[in-house]
Design an enzyme around this catalytic site. Structure first.
Site, short mmCIF file in Angstrom:
data_model
loop_
_atom_site.label_atom_id
_atom_site.label_comp_id
_atom_site.label_asym_id
_atom_site.label_seq_id
_atom_site.Cartn_x
_atom_site.Cartn_y
_atom_site.Cartn_z
N THR A 28 0.85 -1.20 0.00
CA THR A 28 0.00 0.00 0.00
C THR A 28 0.89 1.24 0.00
O THR A 28 0.64 2.20 -0.74
CB THR A 28 -0.93 -0.01 1.23
OG1 THR A 28 -1.75 -1.18 1.15
CG2 THR A 28 -1.81 1.22 1.28
N ASN A 41 -6.30 -9.05 -7.98
CA ASN A 41 -6.32 -9.81 -6.72
C ASN A 41 -7.59 -10.64 -6.54
O ASN A 41 -7.57 -11.67 -5.88
CB ASN A 41 -6.11 -8.88 -5.52
CG ASN A 41 -6.93 -7.62 -5.61
OD1 ASN A 41 -6.83 -6.87 -6.57
ND2 ASN A 41 -7.75 -7.38 -4.61
N GLN A 52 0.05 -9.29 -7.09
CA GLN A 52 -0.54 -10.62 -7.29
C GLN A 52 0.13 -11.38 -8.44
O GLN A 52 -0.26 -12.51 -8.73
CB GLN A 52 -2.05 -10.50 -7.53
CG GLN A 52 -2.81 -9.93 -6.34
CD GLN A 52 -2.84 -10.85 -5.13
OE1 GLN A 52 -2.50 -12.05 -5.24
NE2 GLN A 52 -3.22 -10.33 -3.97
N GLY A 72 5.82 -8.49 0.32
CA GLY A 72 6.41 -9.71 0.87
C GLY A 72 5.38 -10.77 1.21
O GLY A 72 5.51 -11.94 0.86
N HIS A 73 4.30 -10.34 1.88
CA HIS A 73 3.41 -11.36 2.47
C HIS A 73 2.51 -12.06 1.46
O HIS A 73 1.77 -12.97 1.81
CB HIS A 73 2.59 -10.77 3.63
CG HIS A 73 1.48 -9.86 3.22
ND1 HIS A 73 0.15 -10.22 3.36
CD2 HIS A 73 1.47 -8.62 2.72
CE1 HIS A 73 -0.61 -9.22 2.96
NE2 HIS A 73 0.17 -8.24 2.57
N CYS A 112 -18.11 -6.01 3.43
CA CYS A 112 -19.26 -5.64 4.25
C CYS A 112 -19.08 -4.17 4.66
O CYS A 112 -18.24 -3.85 5.48
CB CYS A 112 -19.30 -6.52 5.49
SG CYS A 112 -20.81 -6.33 6.41
N1 PLP Z 1 -2.26 -4.44 -4.36
C1 PLP Z 1 -2.85 -5.62 -4.55
C2 PLP Z 1 -3.14 -6.10 -5.94
C3 PLP Z 1 -3.20 -6.41 -3.45
O1 PLP Z 1 -3.80 -7.59 -3.64
C4 PLP Z 1 -2.92 -5.93 -2.15
C5 PLP Z 1 -3.34 -6.71 -0.97
O2 PLP Z 1 -4.31 -7.43 -1.01
C6 PLP Z 1 -2.29 -4.69 -2.02
C7 PLP Z 1 -1.97 -3.98 -3.15
C8 PLP Z 1 -1.98 -4.12 -0.68
O3 PLP Z 1 -1.08 -4.90 0.03
P1 PLP Z 1 -0.76 -4.59 1.57
O4 PLP Z 1 -2.07 -4.66 2.29
O5 PLP Z 1 0.19 -5.61 1.96
O6 PLP Z 1 -0.21 -3.21 1.65
#
Ligand code: PLP
Length: 390
Positions: free
Chosen positions: A74, A154, A182, A203-204, A329
């Site tokens: 983000t 995503n 993604q 990373g996650h 929601c």
């Molecule tokens: N961009 C995409 C396409 C994502 O799927 C996500 C998280 O779901 C993000 C950005 C944001 O990632 P984070 O919440 O780790 O900052």
């Protein structure tokens, strides 16, 4: 905790054991600050530099300095979008898509409030990017331009033609950012072949921990910092480096590179396709959302008509199965997701969309168990649905 079948890998992934192992010494032993003048801190600077090189190689970057470590995807998305516009010193145009993650749509909205022109390109009913509308938008907008379009979605896993998008954008003089969160670890990424200026990964989403993201910044790209502070990241992102997480991310990149060439993705796609075929066969009135031939290998977004996705998720959760819904929601009302709505999914299916997302840790046994439970839950929900004739 009871054993779970985790099919929500687009939300977050299990940190790989090798990643955790690589990180531990940087909590227990080498916990210094890489910017310190003393040797104890200085010892950490080298592993961080090596990690930067590993991530640069993973993305095909020319130089390690093009890799900025940030707090999350983000932040990296916000940095790319707000940072490029801040360097313009005049109103410009941001071209994005209607199905971006809020981490991209949020900063675009902020720029619109500040007087910039923001154009959202739509998708067709398979979730595919409207290239014609994009070309028209590029041609119709004078002044500085930023394109921010995701590599893979995503919610549906649909892949956008990012190379073409980047080439067209560059030809029109735009700066190009892609959110590749993604795509990373699921598709080969090489910025030598895809002329983006900026690229985000997290990373996650690829078996490293939460709390670490990367913004790739091609040399020469004009961008201002978002986080002002110390001189870290060559003055482009203040804040003491999150050393253990940087090390963990680099290990995850190494593992992802190996997995991309050892057939793991083919195995994941086969399991995803088995799940898809099984659910379509056993759950009447179900439909796949998103182009089935142009998706990342791990994602299945499926709608079960006439029922709420959320209720299906709760019941699956009771049975130890973790998936996710395309809906959020909001304020007590169940709002369908902006991605599913942008695709024009019929009203009867829009609320019943569920995302199953696999990883290299997903087993065939888990898919078989899921294939037993989902049809039962869907049938139970349908028996209660006011929209189904009983
Ligand atoms: N961009 C995409 C396409 C994502 O799927 C996500 C998280 O779901 C993000 C950005 C944001 O990632 P984070 O919440 O780790 O900052």
């Amino acid at each position: 905790m009871p054993e779970v079948i985790y099919l929500d890998n687009n939300a977050t992934t299990r940190p790989a054991p090798e990643v955790v192992e690589a990180m531990l010494p940087y909590f227990n032993e080498a916990w210094g600050n890489p910017s310190s003048m003393h040797a104890f801190g200085g010892h950490v600077a080298r592993p961080v530099a090596e990690a930067r090189e590993t991530v640069a190689n993973f993305l095909g970057a020319e130089r390690p300095e093009e890799i900025l470590f940030e707090g999350c995807a983000t932040e990296a998305d916000n940095h790319a979008i707000l940072g490029v516009a801040a360097a313009w010193n005049q109103p410009g145009t941001i071209i994005t898509s209607r199905v971006e993650h809020p981490a991209v749509l949020g900063p675009c909205l902020r720029l619109r409030e500040l007087g910039h022109n923001v154009i959202e390109i739509g998708v067709n009913n398979e979730g595919l990017f409207d290239l014609e509308a994009y070309e028209a938008a590029l041609a119709a907008t004078p002044g500085p331009k930023l394109v921010s379009v995701m590599w893979a979605n995503n919610e549906t896993g649909v892949i956008f033609p990012i190379r073409k998008i980047a080439e067209l954008g560059k030809a029109a003089g735009a700066t190009i950012h892609t959110d590749a969160v993604q795509a990373a670890g699921k598709l080969a990424i090489n910025v030598k072949d895809v002329p983006v200026d900026l690229l985000t990964i997290a990373g996650h989403k690829m078996h490293a921990p939460k709390g670490i993201g990367v913004l790739y910044v091609r040399r020469g790209t004009r961008i201002k910092p978002l986080i002002l502070g110390g001189h870290q990241e060559r003055g482009r992102r203040g804040g003491t480096e999150n050393v253990p997480y940087i090390i963990g991310l680099a290990k995850a990149c190494e593992l992802a590179t190996a997995a991309l060439s050892d057939g793991s993705e083919t195995r994941i796609a086969r399991l995803r396709d088995k799940l898809e075929a099984g659910l379509l066969a056993t759950c009447p009135d179900s439909r796949v959302n998103g182009c089935r031939t142009c998706r990342v290998p791990n994602t299945l977004n499926i709608s079960f008509e006439y029922i709420e996705g959320e209720s299906v998720l709760y019941h699956l959760s009771d049975r130890g199965i973790c998936a996710s819904s395309g809906s959020a929601c909001a304020a007590g009302s169940l709002e369908p997701s902006h991605v599913i709505r942008a695709m024009g999914v019929p009203f009867t299916a829009v609320h019943g969309s569920i995302r199953f997302s696999l990883s290299r840790y997903t087993t065939e046994h888990e898919i078989d168990i899921t294939l037993r439970h989902v049809p039962e839950v869907v049938a139970e929900m349908r028996a209660l649905s006011p929209f189904v004739k009983h």
